[in-house]
Design a protein around this motif. Structure first.
Motif, PDB file in Angstrom:
ATOM      1  N   ASP A 106       0.564  -1.291   0.021  1.00  0.00           N
ATOM      2  CA  ASP A 106       0.083   0.186  -0.375  1.00  0.00           C
ATOM      3  C   ASP A 106       0.595   1.093  -0.196  1.00  0.00           C
ATOM      4  O   ASP A 106       0.343   1.538  -0.240  1.00  0.00           O
ATOM      5  N   VAL A 107       2.244   1.073   0.705  1.00  0.00           N
ATOM      6  CA  VAL A 107       3.078   2.042   0.498  1.00  0.00           C
ATOM      7  C   VAL A 107       3.308   2.531  -1.006  1.00  0.00           C
ATOM      8  O   VAL A 107       3.558   3.125  -1.658  1.00  0.00           O
ATOM      9  N   ASP A 108       4.022   0.946  -2.119  1.00  0.00           N
ATOM     10  CA  ASP A 108       4.921   0.473  -2.583  1.00  0.00           C
ATOM     11  C   ASP A 108       5.421  -0.591  -3.134  1.00  0.00           C
ATOM     12  O   ASP A 108       5.069  -1.283  -2.292  1.00  0.00           O
ATOM     13  N   THR A 109       5.203  -0.907  -4.300  1.00  0.00           N
ATOM     14  CA  THR A 109       5.450  -2.311  -4.284  1.00  0.00           C
ATOM     15  C   THR A 109       6.731  -2.750  -4.189  1.00  0.00           C
ATOM     16  O   THR A 109       7.495  -1.699  -5.448  1.00  0.00           O
ATOM     17  N   GLU A 110       7.236  -3.808  -4.310  1.00  0.00           N
ATOM     18  CA  GLU A 110       8.901  -4.016  -4.121  1.00  0.00           C
ATOM     19  C   GLU A 110       8.318  -5.449  -4.884  1.00  0.00           C
ATOM     20  O   GLU A 110       7.488  -6.186  -4.516  1.00  0.00           O
ATOM     21  N   ALA A 111       9.416  -5.172  -5.631  1.00  0.00           N
ATOM     22  CA  ALA A 111       9.910  -6.589  -6.116  1.00  0.00           C
ATOM     23  C   ALA A 111      10.716  -7.689  -5.275  1.00  0.00           C
ATOM     24  O   ALA A 111      11.935  -7.536  -4.470  1.00  0.00           O
ATOM     25  N   SER A 112      10.706  -9.029  -4.825  1.00  0.00           N
ATOM     26  CA  SER A 112      11.696  -9.994  -4.374  1.00  0.00           C
ATOM     27  C   SER A 112      11.277  -9.495  -2.786  1.00  0.00           C
ATOM     28  O   SER A 112      12.469  -9.068  -2.888  1.00  0.00           O
ATOM     29  N   PRO A 113      10.268  -9.218  -2.012  1.00  0.00           N
ATOM     30  CA  PRO A 113      10.430  -8.972  -0.550  1.00  0.00           C
ATOM     31  C   PRO A 113      11.260  -9.468   0.266  1.00  0.00           C
ATOM     32  O   PRO A 113      10.505 -10.824   0.217  1.00  0.00           O
ATOM     33  N   GLY A 114      11.508  -8.776   0.907  1.00  0.00           N
ATOM     34  CA  GLY A 114      11.749 -10.135   1.841  1.00  0.00           C
ATOM     35  C   GLY A 114      13.494  -9.224   2.662  1.00  0.00           C
ATOM     36  O   GLY A 114      13.755  -8.627   2.351  1.00  0.00           O
ATOM     37  N   LEU A 115      13.802  -9.891   3.582  1.00  0.00           N
ATOM     38  CA  LEU A 115      15.498  -8.729   4.024  1.00  0.00           C
ATOM     39  C   LEU A 115      16.158  -8.482   2.325  1.00  0.00           C
ATOM     40  O   LEU A 115      17.270  -8.166   2.076  1.00  0.00           O
ATOM     41  N   PHE A 116      16.887  -9.641   2.128  1.00  0.00           N
ATOM     42  CA  PHE A 116      17.055 -10.267   1.045  1.00  0.00           C
ATOM     43  C   PHE A 116      16.202 -10.563   0.196  1.00  0.00           C
ATOM     44  O   PHE A 116      15.555 -11.583   0.582  1.00  0.00           O
ATOM     45  N   GLY A 117      17.117 -10.720  -1.142  1.00  0.00           N
ATOM     46  CA  GLY A 117      15.789 -10.844  -2.325  1.00  0.00           C
ATOM     47  C   GLY A 117      15.861 -11.614  -3.048  1.00  0.00           C
ATOM     48  O   GLY A 117      16.395 -12.935  -2.800  1.00  0.00           O
ATOM     49  N   ILE A 118      16.246 -12.157  -4.395  1.00  0.00           N
ATOM     50  CA  ILE A 118      16.575 -12.973  -5.085  1.00  0.00           C
ATOM     51  C   ILE A 118      18.830 -13.028  -4.926  1.00  0.00           C
ATOM     52  O   ILE A 118      18.886 -12.662  -4.753  1.00  0.00           O
ATOM     53  N   ILE A 119      18.201 -14.655  -4.993  1.00  0.00           N
ATOM     54  CA  ILE A 119      20.206 -15.079  -4.658  1.00  0.00           C
ATOM     55  C   ILE A 119      20.725 -15.762  -6.014  1.00  0.00           C
ATOM     56  O   ILE A 119      19.761 -16.997  -6.513  1.00  0.00           O
ATOM     57  N   LEU A 120      21.471 -15.577  -6.512  1.00  0.00           N
ATOM     58  CA  LEU A 120      22.267 -15.759  -7.864  1.00  0.00           C
ATOM     59  C   LEU A 120      23.644 -15.658  -7.938  1.00  0.00           C
ATOM     60  O   LEU A 120      23.905 -15.216  -7.767  1.00  0.00           O
ATOM     61  N   SER A 121      24.355 -17.285  -7.373  1.00  0.00           N
ATOM     62  CA  SER A 121      24.869 -18.242  -7.154  1.00  0.00           C
ATOM     63  C   SER A 121      25.456 -18.597  -8.436  1.00  0.00           C
ATOM     64  O   SER A 121      25.285 -19.413  -8.345  1.00  0.00           O
ATOM     65  N   ASN A 122      26.886 -17.915  -9.616  1.00  0.00           N
ATOM     66  CA  ASN A 122      27.538 -18.794 -10.034  1.00  0.00           C
ATOM     67  C   ASN A 122      28.601 -19.289 -10.113  1.00  0.00           C
ATOM     68  O   ASN A 122      29.730 -19.850 -10.874  1.00  0.00           O
ATOM     69  N   THR A 123      29.015 -19.984  -8.340  1.00  0.00           N
ATOM     70  CA  THR A 123      30.231 -20.692  -8.240  1.00  0.00           C
ATOM     71  C   THR A 123      29.508 -21.999  -7.731  1.00  0.00           C
ATOM     72  O   THR A 123      28.583 -21.904  -7.106  1.00  0.00           O
ATOM     73  N   THR A 124      30.390 -23.051  -7.564  1.00  0.00           N
ATOM     74  CA  THR A 124      30.217 -23.948  -6.477  1.00  0.00           C
ATOM     75  C   THR A 124      30.312 -24.216  -4.981  1.00  0.00           C
ATOM     76  O   THR A 124      30.153 -25.023  -4.274  1.00  0.00           O
ATOM     77  N   ASP A 125      30.893 -22.684  -4.222  1.00  0.00           N
ATOM     78  CA  ASP A 125      30.368 -22.242  -2.991  1.00  0.00           C
ATOM     79  C   ASP A 125      29.953 -22.204  -2.529  1.00  0.00           C
ATOM     80  O   ASP A 125      28.654 -21.665  -2.851  1.00  0.00           O
ATOM     81  N   THR A 126      29.929 -22.621  -1.742  1.00  0.00           N
ATOM     82  CA  THR A 126      28.079 -22.400  -1.061  1.00  0.00           C
ATOM     83  C   THR A 126      28.103 -21.369  -0.426  1.00  0.00           C
ATOM     84  O   THR A 126      29.272 -20.852   0.583  1.00  0.00           O
ATOM     85  N   VAL A 127      26.749 -20.355  -0.670  1.00  0.00           N
ATOM     86  CA  VAL A 127      26.491 -19.128   0.482  1.00  0.00           C
ATOM     87  C   VAL A 127      25.223 -19.451   1.309  1.00  0.00           C
ATOM     88  O   VAL A 127      24.639 -20.469   1.384  1.00  0.00           O
ATOM     89  N   TYR A 128      26.433 -19.132   2.794  1.00  0.00           N
ATOM     90  CA  TYR A 128      25.168 -19.260   3.777  1.00  0.00           C
ATOM     91  C   TYR A 128      24.749 -17.592   4.841  1.00  0.00           C
ATOM     92  O   TYR A 128      24.918 -16.123   4.300  1.00  0.00           O
ATOM     93  N   TYR A 129      23.517 -17.735   4.206  1.00  0.00           N
ATOM     94  CA  TYR A 129      22.936 -17.016   5.045  1.00  0.00           C
ATOM     95  C   TYR A 129      22.279 -17.453   6.675  1.00  0.00           C
ATOM     96  O   TYR A 129      21.692 -18.349   6.889  1.00  0.00           O
ATOM     97  N   GLU A 130      23.117 -16.868   7.982  1.00  0.00           N
ATOM     98  CA  GLU A 130      23.246 -17.829   8.538  1.00  0.00           C
ATOM     99  C   GLU A 130      22.940 -17.094  10.076  1.00  0.00           C
ATOM    100  O   GLU A 130      22.917 -15.626  10.342  1.00  0.00           O
ATOM    101  N   ASN A 131      22.225 -16.892  11.351  1.00  0.00           N
ATOM    102  CA  ASN A 131      22.599 -16.769  12.340  1.00  0.00           C
ATOM    103  C   ASN A 131      22.078 -15.514  12.403  1.00  0.00           C
ATOM    104  O   ASN A 131      21.860 -14.918  13.272  1.00  0.00           O
ATOM    105  N   ILE A 132      20.817 -15.000  11.889  1.00  0.00           N
ATOM    106  CA  ILE A 132      20.133 -13.807  10.943  1.00  0.00           C
ATOM    107  C   ILE A 132      19.353 -13.799  12.327  1.00  0.00           C
ATOM    108  O   ILE A 132      18.045 -14.645  13.036  1.00  0.00           O
ATOM    109  N   VAL A 133      18.100 -13.274  12.929  1.00  0.00           N
ATOM    110  CA  VAL A 133      17.055 -12.418  14.039  1.00  0.00           C
ATOM    111  C   VAL A 133      16.289 -11.823  13.686  1.00  0.00           C
ATOM    112  O   VAL A 133      17.106 -10.315  13.778  1.00  0.00           O
ATOM    113  N   LEU A 134      15.464 -11.803  12.859  1.00  0.00           N
ATOM    114  CA  LEU A 134      14.824 -10.784  12.205  1.00  0.00           C
ATOM    115  C   LEU A 134      13.250 -10.638  13.626  1.00  0.00           C
ATOM    116  O   LEU A 134      13.082 -11.921  13.756  1.00  0.00           O
ATOM    117  N   GLU A 135      13.317  -9.961  14.507  1.00  0.00           N
ATOM    118  CA  GLU A 135      12.372  -9.254  14.981  1.00  0.00           C
ATOM    119  C   GLU A 135      11.350  -8.130  14.228  1.00  0.00           C
ATOM    120  O   GLU A 135      11.892  -7.601  13.745  1.00  0.00           O
TER     121      GLU A 135
END
Length: 579
Positions: A106-135
Motif C-alpha cells: 500500500d506504500v509502494d510495490t517491491e520486487a522480491s520482498p524480504g530481507l534479501f531478495g533473489i539469490i544468484l550464485s554462479n559458483t560451486t562455493d556455498t553461500v550462507y545466510y545464517e544466525n540472522i534474528v529478524l524481529e
C-alpha cells in the motif's frame, strides 16, 4: 609525535585491510545505514567500506556486529525496506537482531520482498545466510516473498540457524508464494536447517497461493530441510483457493525432510465457489502438496502439533500432507500428527478428503505414520475420511501402510443424510490393484451423528474398491463404529475389506444364529462380532462358532439391532429384529 601518528595510521590501515570480505575477515555490518549502504553497493556495483562489490557480491562475506533497528530507514511514514539483491554473497547475523523491517504494498510495490531478495550464485562455493534474528518484521506483499530470502535461483545455498518473528499479510495479486524463511527455491542445492518462525500469517487473496511457515515452494534442485520449527499461526479468509503447509507449501523436486516441526494452527475460512471437483484446497499440517513422483525423496521423523481447521468447499486436508504423490523411490517414515483435523463444509461439497495423516494419497508405501488428533467432518455430502488416509486417488496402483496407527476419534455429522466413506485407517480407495496394511492399528472410535444415507460405507480398517485385492496382515482394531443419531437414523451397510455374505438362519429370545455360506470353518480364523442397538449402543453378547455358523446369545429379548461380523475373509453387517 610523528612516530605515534604513523603508528595510528598503520593501525587504521590494518583494520581496513582486515575487512577484505573474505570468510576469515568479513565485511562488518553494524547499523541500519550499513545495511542500506550494502544494498546500494550490491545493486550498483560500488564500494562498501572500501571493498568493491562486483558481480552481486560473489565470493564476499558479511558479518553483523550489533543489533540493528530499521525503523530509521523504513516504515509507514518513511517508505519500504528494499530487499538486498540480486545477491551472491554470504551473510552471518551472528545472532544480533534486525528489528522493524517494513514492506507494505500500500506504500509502494517491491520486487522480491524480504530481507534479501533473489539469490544468484554462479559458483560451486556455498553461500550462507545464517544466525540472522529478524524481529517485529511486517510484510504486506504479493509475488515471491520470504522473511530471510525471497528466492534462491541458482548456486549452492545454506540457510541455517535463523530466527524470524513477523506479521505477514498477502497482497492484492492473485499470485503468492510465501515462506517465513524462504519463498521459493530452484537453485542447484539448498540446505534449510535449524530455522524457526513465530508470528502470524494472514492470506486474504491469491488463488495461486502457496504459503508455508518455513519454505513456500521447492521446485528445483536438491533441497535438505532439517530441524526447522514453525510456530506462526495461519489464517486464511475470503474468496481464495489456497495451498497451505505448516512447514512447506509444495515439494516438486528432490528433497530430504527430517526432524521438522509445525506448532502453528492453520485456520482456513474460504468462500470460494468451486466449479468442478478438481478445484481443491490442499491443506497439510506439515506439507500441503508433496508432488514427488520420480524423485528419491526422504520424509522422515517430522511432527505436526498444530490444529488444522478448514471451512469452505472442495478440499483435501491432512494432519501431515494435504496431498502426497510418490512412487517406489520415495521414503515416507515416522511422521506424526498430534493436532486436531477439522473440516466444516459449505453447501454440502462433494469433493472432500480428510485424513489424520494424509488427505489424498497417490503413493506406494509409508511406514510408521501416526495420528493422535481427533478428526471432525461436518456438512460434507460425500466425504472420504480416514484415521490415516482420507482417499486413495484414481490412477494409483496401490497403497501400502506398515506399522502405522490411528489413535484419534473420527466424528462425521451432517444436517442432511450422511453418505460417503469413513474408516479407521483408510477412508476409501478408487480403482487400484491392491491395498496392503501390515501390522497397522486403529484405536479410534468412529461416530456417525445424524441421519445416514444408505450409501454410507463405514469400516474399522479400510474401505476398498471392490476390484482391488485387500491384504490385511496382523492388523488390529480396538475402536467401535457408533451411530449417535439425535433422531431417526437409517443404518448403512458397513464394509471392511470387502463385502461378506451373511444371513440369519435362526433367532429366538435373546439369541441369533448367523450363517456364512461358502465358508467351511472358523477354527483357523479370527472372528469378531459386534451387536449395536439403533441408538448406537453396543450390546454385550457371547459368541460360539461351529462350522460356518455363528451363535450369538445374551441379547435383550426384543429390539432392533445391527450385527457386524468381521473375519479374515471380509466383513458385513446384518439388521436383525427380535420380538
Amino acid at each position: 609525535m610523528r612516530s605515534i601518528a604513523i603508528a595510528v595510521m598503520l593501525l587504521v590501515a590494518g583494520v581496513w585491510a582486515a575487512e577484505d570480505g573474505s570468510k576469515a575477515n568479513p565485511l562488518t555490518v553494524s547499523s541500519a545505514q550499513d545495511l542500506v549502504d550494502l544494498g546500494e553497493a550490491v545493486k550498483m556495483g560500488t564500494d562498501y567500506k572500501g571493498v568493491r562489490i562486483a558481480n552481486m557480491g560473489a565470493g564476499l562475506h558479511f558479518k553483523q556486529t550489533a543489533d540493528i533497528d530499521l525503523s530509521t530507514v523504513c516504515g509507514r511514514e518513511i517508505g519500504n525496506w528494499h530487499s538486498i539483491g540480486p545477491f551472491a554473497g554470504s551473510y552471518d547475523g551472528a545472532n544480533h537482531k534486525i528489528s522493524n523491517l517494513f514492506i507494505d504494498e500500500d506504500v509502494d510495490t517491491e520486487a522480491s520482498p524480504g530481507l534479501f531478495g533473489i539469490i544468484l550464485s554462479n559458483t560451486t562455493d556455498t553461500v550462507y545466510y545464517e544466525n540472522i534474528v529478524l524481529e517485529k518484521a511486517y510484510i504486506h506483499a504479493s509475488g515471491i516473498v520470504g522473511g530471510i530470502l525471497s528466492q534462491a535461483v541458482s548456486g549452492v545455498v545454506a540457510v541455517r540457524n535463523n530466527k524470524v518473528d513477523l506479521e505477514f499479510k498477502s497482497g492484492a495479486s492473485s499470485t503468492l508464494q510465501f515462506g517465513g524463511v524462504v519463498g521459493n527455491t530452484l537453485s542447484e542445492s539448498m540446505s534449510v536447517r535449524g530455522n524457526s518462525v513465530k508470528g502470524s500469517i494472514l492470506v486474504t487473496s491469491g488463488d495461486m497461493s502457496y504459503v508455508a511457515g518455513i519454505l513456500g515452494l521447492i521446485v528445483g534442485g536438491t533441497v535438505e530441510m532439517l530441524d526447522n520449527v514453525n510456530e506462526a499461526n495461519f489464517v486464511v479468509k475470503g474468496d481464495v483457493l489456497p495451498t497451505i503447509g505448516g512447514n512447506v507449501g509444495l515439494i516438486a523436486a528432490l528433497c530430504t525432510m527430517k526432524n521438522n516441526t509445525n506448532k502453528g494452527d492453520i485456520l482456513v475460512e474460504s468462500t470460494k465457489k468451486t466449479q468442478t471437483k478438481s478445484e481443491l484446497m490442499f491443506i497439510g499440517g506439515l506439507v500441503a502438496v508433496g508432488s514427488m513422483k520420480g524423485y528419491a525423496v526422504s520424509i522422515v521423523g517430522n511432527v505436526n502439533y498444530g490444529k488444522v481447521e478448514v471451512s469452505g468447499g472442495n478440499a483435501s486436508v491432512g494432519g501431515i500432507f494435504g496431498l502426497v504423490q510418490a512412487d517406489s523411490t520415495a521414503l515416507l517414515d515416522s511422521c506424526f500428527n498430534m493436532g486436531e483435523v477439522i473440516y466444516h463444509g459449505a453447501e454440502n461439497p462433494e469433493a472432500v478428503y480428510v485424513g489424520g495423516a494424509v488427505g489424498m494419497w497417490e503413493g506406494v508405501e509409508a511406514t510408521r505414520l501416526e495420528n493422535s488428533g481427533n478428526i471432525l467432518v461436518e456438512n460434507a455430502a460425500k466425504p472420504s475420511v480416514g484415521g490415516l488416509v482420507g482417499f486413495v486417488r484414481n490412477g494409483t496402483k496401490s497403497i501400502k501402510l506398515t506399522k502405522s496407527i490411528n489413535k484419534g476419534k473420527i466424528t462425521v455429522k451432517n444436517e442432511q443424510p450422511i453418505a460417503g466413506w469413513v474408516a479407521g485407517l483408510v477412508g476409501s480407495t478408487d480403482s487400484l490393484e491392491y491395498a496392503e496394511l501390515n501390522n497397522c492399528t486403529n484405536k479410534g472410535n468412529i461416530e456417525i451423528i445424524g441421519k445416514a444415507d444408505a450409501s454410507l460405507v463405514t469400516s474399522e480398517l479400510a474401505v476398498v474398491h471392490m476390484g482391488a485385492r485387500f491384504l490385511d496382515n496382523a492388523c488390529v482394531n480396538e475402536g467401535e463404529i457408533l451411530f449417535l443419531a439425535e433422531g431417526p437414523i437409517e443404518l448403512p451397510t458397513p464394509v471392511v475389506k470387502k463385502s461378506l455374505n451373511v444371513r440369519v438362519v435362526d433367532m429366538g429370545e435373546g439369541r441369533i444364529t448367523l450363517e456364512i455360506p461358502g465358508m467351511d470353518s472358523f477354527a483357523s480364523g479370527r472372528v469378531r462380532v459386534g451387536v449395536y442397538s439403533y441408538d448406537g449402543k453396543r450390546q454385550p453378547v457371547s459368541l460360539n462358532a461351529s462350522g460356518n455358523l455363528l451363535h450369538l446369545e445374551g441379547l435383550p429379548s426384543a429390539g432392533r439391532f445391527l450385527v457386524r461380523v468381521s473375519t479374515p475373509s471380509g466383513n458385513s453387517s446384518v439388521p436383525v429384529t427380535l420380538r
